[in-house]
Scaffold this motif. Structure first.
Motif, PDB file in Angstrom:
ATOM      1  N   GLN A  42       8.995  -2.161   2.045  1.00 33.62           N
ATOM      2  CA  GLN A  42       7.790  -1.841   2.799  1.00 33.62           C
ATOM      3  C   GLN A  42       7.169  -0.529   2.322  1.00 33.62           C
ATOM      4  O   GLN A  42       7.871   0.442   2.045  1.00 33.62           O
ATOM      5  N   CYS A  43       5.849  -0.516   2.251  1.00 37.98           N
ATOM      6  CA  CYS A  43       5.142   0.692   1.834  1.00 37.98           C
ATOM      7  C   CYS A  43       5.315   1.769   2.899  1.00 37.98           C
ATOM      8  O   CYS A  43       5.062   1.537   4.073  1.00 37.98           O
ATOM      9  N   ARG A  44       5.739   2.938   2.470  1.00 37.74           N
ATOM     10  CA  ARG A  44       6.006   4.015   3.438  1.00 37.74           C
ATOM     11  C   ARG A  44       4.725   4.683   3.914  1.00 37.74           C
ATOM     12  O   ARG A  44       4.661   5.208   5.013  1.00 37.74           O
ATOM     13  N   THR A  45       3.716   4.680   3.055  1.00 38.91           N
ATOM     14  CA  THR A  45       2.499   5.383   3.428  1.00 38.91           C
ATOM     15  C   THR A  45       1.764   4.680   4.565  1.00 38.91           C
ATOM     16  O   THR A  45       1.306   5.319   5.499  1.00 38.91           O
ATOM     17  N   CYS A  46       1.683   3.361   4.497  1.00 38.64           N
ATOM     18  CA  CYS A  46       0.943   2.624   5.535  1.00 38.64           C
ATOM     19  C   CYS A  46       1.890   1.866   6.453  1.00 38.64           C
ATOM     20  O   CYS A  46       1.460   1.116   7.306  1.00 38.64           O
ATOM     21  N   ARG A  47       3.184   2.058   6.296  1.00 37.71           N
ATOM     22  CA  ARG A  47       4.218   1.375   7.083  1.00 37.71           C
ATOM     23  C   ARG A  47       4.023  -0.140   7.051  1.00 37.71           C
ATOM     24  O   ARG A  47       4.168  -0.828   8.062  1.00 37.71           O
TER      25      ARG A  47
ATOM     26  N   ILE B 281      -8.104   1.493   3.024  1.00 37.13           N
ATOM     27  CA  ILE B 281      -7.122   0.635   2.351  1.00 37.13           C
ATOM     28  C   ILE B 281      -6.050   1.553   1.771  1.00 37.13           C
ATOM     29  O   ILE B 281      -6.351   2.622   1.262  1.00 37.13           O
ATOM     30  N   CYS B 282      -4.791   1.173   1.937  1.00 39.81           N
ATOM     31  CA  CYS B 282      -3.701   2.066   1.544  1.00 39.81           C
ATOM     32  C   CYS B 282      -3.782   2.355   0.045  1.00 39.81           C
ATOM     33  O   CYS B 282      -3.773   1.426  -0.766  1.00 39.81           O
ATOM     34  N   PHE B 283      -3.875   3.637  -0.293  1.00 35.61           N
ATOM     35  CA  PHE B 283      -4.080   3.994  -1.696  1.00 35.61           C
ATOM     36  C   PHE B 283      -2.779   3.940  -2.499  1.00 35.61           C
ATOM     37  O   PHE B 283      -2.791   4.099  -3.705  1.00 35.61           O
ATOM     38  N   VAL B 284      -1.675   3.685  -1.804  1.00 34.80           N
ATOM     39  CA  VAL B 284      -0.400   3.557  -2.509  1.00 34.80           C
ATOM     40  C   VAL B 284      -0.156   2.090  -2.867  1.00 34.80           C
ATOM     41  O   VAL B 284       0.005   1.733  -4.021  1.00 34.80           O
ATOM     42  N   CYS B 285      -0.183   1.218  -1.850  1.00 36.31           N
ATOM     43  CA  CYS B 285       0.110  -0.198  -2.106  1.00 36.31           C
ATOM     44  C   CYS B 285      -1.159  -1.015  -2.271  1.00 36.31           C
ATOM     45  O   CYS B 285      -1.102  -2.218  -2.499  1.00 36.31           O
ATOM     46  N   ARG B 286      -2.313  -0.362  -2.155  1.00 34.26           N
ATOM     47  CA  ARG B 286      -3.604  -1.037  -2.325  1.00 34.26           C
ATOM     48  C   ARG B 286      -3.771  -2.227  -1.384  1.00 34.26           C
ATOM     49  O   ARG B 286      -4.268  -3.280  -1.773  1.00 34.26           O
TER      50      ARG B 286
HETATM   51 ZN   LIG Z   1       0.666   1.059   1.722  1.00 35.35          ZN
END
Ligand SMILES: [Zn+2]
Lengths: 372, 825
Positions: free
Chosen positions: A299-304, A285-290
């Motif tokens: 849009q979250c850049r870490t998980c696109r 699970i994306c640890f930036v946007c959870r």
């Molecule tokens: Zn994310």
């Protein structure tokens, strides 16, 4: 002390006058009070308490006095000298303290001056990252296994259920050493370390296998921002009685939480790997946007925007692998997983270009300090 | 695999609420991973227009443009004809065309607006297929059939522009999903809805009369089906739906006959080959190729065949590389009217090897090497016949040739509770049975604990009980797997080597060195740059058969090249100084012959394993260090110092002290080091590496500051020598006695020799000895040097007398005089 003085001429001796004595004492006390530094005080001491000072002279005269007068004179002189000596000591203390305080003031420096005379070193995040991972597993009672990077084809492929005609062998474009018919490769994954562990250690009742294998691996990928002919993997292997996918999930969830923070879990998707069956892709699970996929800024850049990040592959160890490695597949089952350390660091730290890991620019490495 | 959603929906009745996104989520959860959803990149208005007038207007540049008025119905809001300029000429008044009106956006973000051009206001555009992203056919604009609709009608649905195409990443075990049939079957499974299997067809009776076929290698070709059509119209166009679907699947539309074979392959997953029957001489044969045979394939490449290649033959010899690519001599052309249709089941391994050998990847090969449903050949051939008859005016010739039968599938015995045990999910026996039946398997309950399962024909990947477990678990759902930590691990922590390696890294980082990770690939030029002599053992490398760069075709024997490159890069980027280290594997050939390949059904013996390990190169762990330029920085406190040979040795000694290793230092001449400033490092007389200043040529070659220094050590040897248990240090607290001596020796005498002699002579009372000055100059003869040592004496139990200390000092000096010719100053 005021013993009899042979040089002393009693004829010239006059009685010690209380008034003179008082005046001498007062003069001394005034001079002491007026001394502003230790140098002046030293002069005052000589003048008013030294051998030639009036009080010293008065003291000497006491011995020449008639016995009946001595006691009284002695008392008076003693008191006067005592007062002066006490004042001197007190003043000395004050002036010394002032002196020291002044020195400290004078010695003040600009503490904002730079102090970077010594070179700054640092360990590579790939090293410390692999250690962090190893520590997470060691804390659970696992061990860290290692093996050579140049490996026998049989261990890199055949023993892992990748037969000579397995399509997966072309999926992993392999570096072969010369001559190619000597069946030696640059390992394409750290899985041969798992095979070696099973082969050399075996599995028995009291000795299940729980190992992680971090290490360097090679594939014939052209070098660009997201591919490298050399990269790093960590694989895990657990072989024990009654091992299931639930244990795999539990282990990876724990790993994810330790690596990325509380609440960061994993999910499985069916996949295919020759050495595992059932096989799964594991997403984090994306640890930036959870898992949301976006934030206030878009849009979250870490998980696109996916909410999940592809982390690696895993599954139940294929019994064929257990067989080739001498483990009783009827009695034991196992799970295995693997992920890229480089890739993990890339999304953990938001690295844009994989190549920064291998360029050796000291600014890159030192920036990590000891965070990892 | 690219699958149009409309095609999937044709085969499976998906509920209303199942959007493309819901569909792909479900399929991903089942193991067909979504790669991308492709949708037409167009926004309207895009409508049917009827061309009313078409005035040809020649231009100065020689071009002729058409000034057209087009009826677009009410789509333009006025009902008036729309004036549009068009450069294409393949249409005329009365034709129905596709018009994009102002406000529309075409693929690539191309916005349409009314604009003045060629003296008219052109309000929109008459579209070609390419402009709409429908194909590469640029010349002509699209002319719709007369019955396509009314002017002003929306054409998104008509052109399939509303159709999304799902791109799946299909894993090697799910070859059946390389077809719309397979994808639709999974969709039906995923939503529990009926599936209309396109492979369910009534077939004619097998009579062997379609064409004579002789299969010489039934293991390579278990099933071969042949059909024949005649009277085919080679000029017949491909129907729009076939063309569109073939193109949606990423293939090119070529001709009706070729498009139909591709279409059926996409539909069913069975590769099909069509021959120009008039070019085939005699019976079709299937056999392995013979040595020296050649074949020109459809891509016009002449291929030397191997005896392992399966080929299709006629009387002329090989006419096709079976299952991979057809041959040129029997290729269908624009004059072909009789078509011989081949659909066969091939041995997957043979297909894989042939594809690999000839470096051929084709849509057919991709499916054949992964394994196709062996029941399909006759069905697929029949479907091709049907489409050629329907759309190409062909006549199906009587006769159906089918050689061989589908290999029988054996039942797999599986413990009923195995899916539950291996997944950790509470899966009941009933769920297991139902799930296996849902994937098309035949399930028999042998007893309360055991199932006999025959997998469906399209699942050649299912062979073991564990394969069946995956099927059950994916249907139950991977998301149902609970999260449980195993609790039986009983590890012993890090090994000693692992702990030492960490310690070494921390020590070096603490000494101001930065770790780098570099690639281990080298070539002759690398060694030349290091100035290594031609016969240097480091030049004997483990070569790579397929290096990425021909300049670096070997695995390295030294870590220095990577480090020097990194140092050079840092200096090039403006670093005033750089201190780097790397630990890593280097490799030396073992020359013990090939590594054996063993079977995989049992564990190799100890002796066999040993043989395997012995065949591998020797791969020690090395440590290397490069120090270049400023080491201690200059600043307001004064001057800095540049790195030099002493820094290199200091690193070695610091590491040695840290590991409790005593290293010996002797001078050596070894490239890439300065011949007079290189130290050989040994432990107990065994060489473990070198340290010192780099040769000026090497500094120049790498663009590094003069006097840059380097170290390379065998880390394994260093760690092996590390003290395991440090004995408790004992030291005296009695007063210290100091004696300094200055000794003049010949310049060639080493400090180490003098120090050793002093130490020996001084005896047990000596606590420490340290050189504190080296002097040459006026008061010393030419060719001599003065060495000043601080000797420190201490007794364990008493205060030393001056006489005792003096005697020890004199004995030390006397020993130095005897051994090194030292004279006290
Ligand atoms: Zn994310």
């Amino acid at each position: 002390m005021s013993g009899p003085n042979t040089d002393y001429d009693p004829v010239e001796v006059a009685a010690v006058s209380p008034a003179e004595l008082e005046a001498a004492r007062d003069a001394a006390l005034a001079a002491i009070a007026a001394a502003t530094d230790l140098e002046q005080l030293k002069a005052v001491r000589t003048d008013h308490a030294g051998d030639r000072s009036p009080l010293a002279l008065a003291n000497r005269e006491i011995g020449a006095l008639p016995p009946q007068a001595r006691k009284e004179a002695g008392q008076r002189v003693g008191q006067a000298r005592g007062a002066v000596s006490k004042a001197l000591a007190a003043r000395q203390e004050v002036l010394e303290a002032e002196h020291e305080a002044r020195i400290l003031v004078e010695e003040a420096v600009d503490v904002t001056l730079p102090t970077d005379h010594d070179p700054v070193g640092g360990r590579h995040p790939l090293t410390t990252g692999a250690e962090l991972i190893a520590d997470i597993f060691v804390a659970m009672g696992w061990e860290v296994a290692e093996g050579p990077v140049i490996e026998a084809e049989w261990l890199n492929f055949d023993a892992l259920n990748l037969g000579p005609d397995h399509p997966a062998r072309t999926m992993q474009d392999t570096f072969w050493t010369e001559p190619a018919d000597h069946h030696v490769v640059l390992r394409t994954h750290t899985s041969p370390v798992q095979a070696r562990t099973m082969l050399t250690r075996g599995v028995s009742d009291g000795a299940p296998i729980y190992v992680v294998c971090p290490g360097r691996v090679f594939r014939t990928d052209e070098y660009d921002a997201t591919h490298s002919p050399m990269f790093h993997q960590v694989e895990g292997l657990a072989i024990d009685e009654g091992i299931s996918m639930a244990h795999l999930k539990g282990t990876l969830d724990h790993f994810a939480t330790q690596m990325f923070g509380e609440g960061i879990t994993t999910r499985f998707r069916p996949s295919y790997f020759p050495f595992t069956e059932p096989s799964a892709e594991v997403d984090l699970i994306c640890f930036v946007c959870r898992g949301v996929g976006h934030d206030d800024t878009g849009q979250c850049r870490t998980c696109r925007g996916e909410g999940w990040i592809e982390w690696g592959g895993c599954g139940i160890v294929n019994p064929r692998v257990l067989q080739a490695c001498g483990v009783d597949s009827e009695r034991y089952s196992g799970f295995a997983f693997g992920m890229g350390i480089d890739r993990t660091l890339m999304f953990r730290h938001g690295l844009e270009d994989l190549r920064t890991l291998f360029e050796g620019d000291v600014r890159f490495t030192t920036a990590f300090g000891s965070e990892l | 695999m690219l699958a149009p959603v409309s095609w999937i929906r044709e085969l499976v009745e998906l509920p209303e609420h199942v959007t493309t996104e819901v569909l792909t989520d479900r399929l991903t959860a089942l193991g067909l991973k979504l790669e991308a959803i492709q949708a037409a990149d167009i926004t309207g208005p895009l409508v049917i227009g009827r061309v009313l007038t078409q005035d040809k207007e020649p231009q100065k540049n020689g071009k002729v443009i058409n000034w057209c008025t087009v009826d677009v119905g009410e789509a333009n809001g006025t009902g008036e004809p729309q004036g549009i300029i068009c450069g294409a000429h393949n249409f005329g008044p009365g034709d129905l065309v596709v018009v994009v009106l102002p406000g529309g956006v075409l693929p690539g973000g191309f916005e349409i607006s009314a604009r003045k051009t060629y003296g008219h206001v052109s309000a929109g555009m008459i579209c070609s297929a390419r402009e709409l992203g429908l194909g590469e056919d640029h010349d002509g604009i699209i002319v719709l059939p007369p019955d396509a609709g009314q002017p002003g009608d929306d054409v998104f649905a008509l052109l399939g522009l509303d159709d999304e195409v799902i791109e799946f990443e299909i894993n090697p075990d799910r070859a059946y999903a390389l077809s719309v049939r397979g994808v639709a079957r999974e969709a039906a499974l995923g939503f529990g809805v009926p599936f209309a299997d396109p492979a369910e067809r009534e077939l004619p009776a097998v009579d062997g009369k379609a064409w004579e076929v002789v299969v010489d290698d039934p293991s390579g070709c278990p099933v071969f089906a042949a059909r024949l059509v005649s009277g085919f119209d080679p000029t017949a166009p491909t129907p729009e739906f076939i063309k569109r679907r073939v193109e949606q699947a990423g293939m090119r539309s070529i001709s009706l006959a070729v498009d139909v074979t591709n279409y059926v392959m996409l539909e069913l997953g069975q590769p099909i080959h069509g021959y120009d029957a008039d070019k085939v001489a005699g019976a079709l044969g299937v056999r392995r190729a013979r040595d020296g045979e050649k074949l020109t394939t459809l891509d016009d490449v002449v291929r030397e065949l191997s005896v392992e290649d399966l080929v299709i033959t006629d009387d002329s010899g090989p006419i096709g590389l079976a299952g991979v690519m057809g041959g040129a001599t029997t290729e269908m052309s624009e004059t072909t009217t009789r078509i011989l249709i081949e659909a066969a089941h091939w041995d997957a391994v043979s297909m894989f090897r042939t594809g690999k050998r000839h470096k051929l990847t084709s849509e057919a090969g991709k499916r054949n090497e992964r394994g196709v449903d062996p029941l399909l050949p006759g069905i697929a051939a029949d479907r091709v016949v049907e489409l050629l008859v329907e759309h190409g005016g062909a006549t199906a010739e009587p006769g159906y040739t089918l050689v061989g039968t589908a290999p029988e599938r054996h039942a797999i015995t599986i413990a009923t509770d195995l899916p539950a045990r291996l997944s950790g999910i509470d899966i009941t026996a009933m769920t297991t049975v139902e799930s296996l039946r849902a994937i098309g398997a035949t399930v028999t309950e042998r007893d309360a604990e055991t199932l006999e399962v025959v997998p469906p024909t399209w699942r050649p990947d299912i062979n073991d009980p564990y394969d069946l477990v995956e099927e059950v678990v994916r249907i139950v759902g991977y998301d149902q797997v609970p999260s449980v930590l195993p609790r039986r691990a009983t590890g012993r922590g890090l090994t000693r080597t692992q702990r030492l390696r960490r310690r070494i890294g921390r020590t070096l980082a603490g000494a101001g060195l930065v770790e780098v990770v570099s690639f281990p690939f080298v070539g002759e030029a690398t060694f030349d740059k290091l100035g290594l002599p031609a016969d240097d053992p480091l030049r004997t490398t483990v070569g790579l058969a397929n290096p990425l760069s021909s300049e670096e075709p070997a695995y390295t024997t030294t870590l220095l090249p990577g480090l020097l490159d990194a140092a050079s890069r840092n200096v090039g980027r403006g670093a005033p100084g750089v201190a780097l280290f790397e630990t890593g594997t280097v490799a030396f050939p073992a020359d013990n012959g090939p590594a054996p390949i063993y079977g995989v059904h049992t564990r190799p013996s100890e002796a066999e394993l040993e043989k395997l390990i012995e065949a591998l190169p020797v791969q020690p762990q090395h440590l290397a260090v490069v120090l270049a330029g400023e080491r201690r920085r200059a600043g307001w406190w004064g001057a800095g110092t540049d790195a030099g040979w002493t820094d290199a040795l200091a690193v070695v000694r610091r590491l040695a002290a840290d590991l409790g290793v005593t290293v010996e230092v002797a001078s050596a001449a070894r490239m890439p080091w300065h011949p007079g400033r290189c130290a050989l490092i040994s432990i107990d007389g065994v060489e473990i590496g070198h340290a010192g200043e780099l040769h000026p040529n090497v500094c120049r070659a790498y663009g590094l500051p003069a006097r840059s220094a380097a170290v390379e050590l065998d880390l394994d040897a260093m760690m092996a020598a590390a003290t395991e248990v440090v004995p408790g240090p004992e030291f005296s607290t009695m007063p210290l006695a100091k004696e300094d001596v200055a000794l003049v020796v010949d310049a060639s005498v080493t400090v180490a020799a003098v120090e050793a002699a002093l130490r020996e002579g001084a005896g047990d009372l000596l606590e420490s000895i340290r050189l504190f000055d080296v002097y040459t100059g006026e008061q010393i003869d030419e060719g001599q040097k003065s060495l000043a040592f601080a000797l420190r004496f201490r007794a364990p139990d008493r205060t030393l007398t001056e006489a005792e200390t003096g005697a020890a000092r004199d004995a030390a000096v006397a020993r130095a005089a005897a051994l090194t010719g030292a004279v006290q100053r």
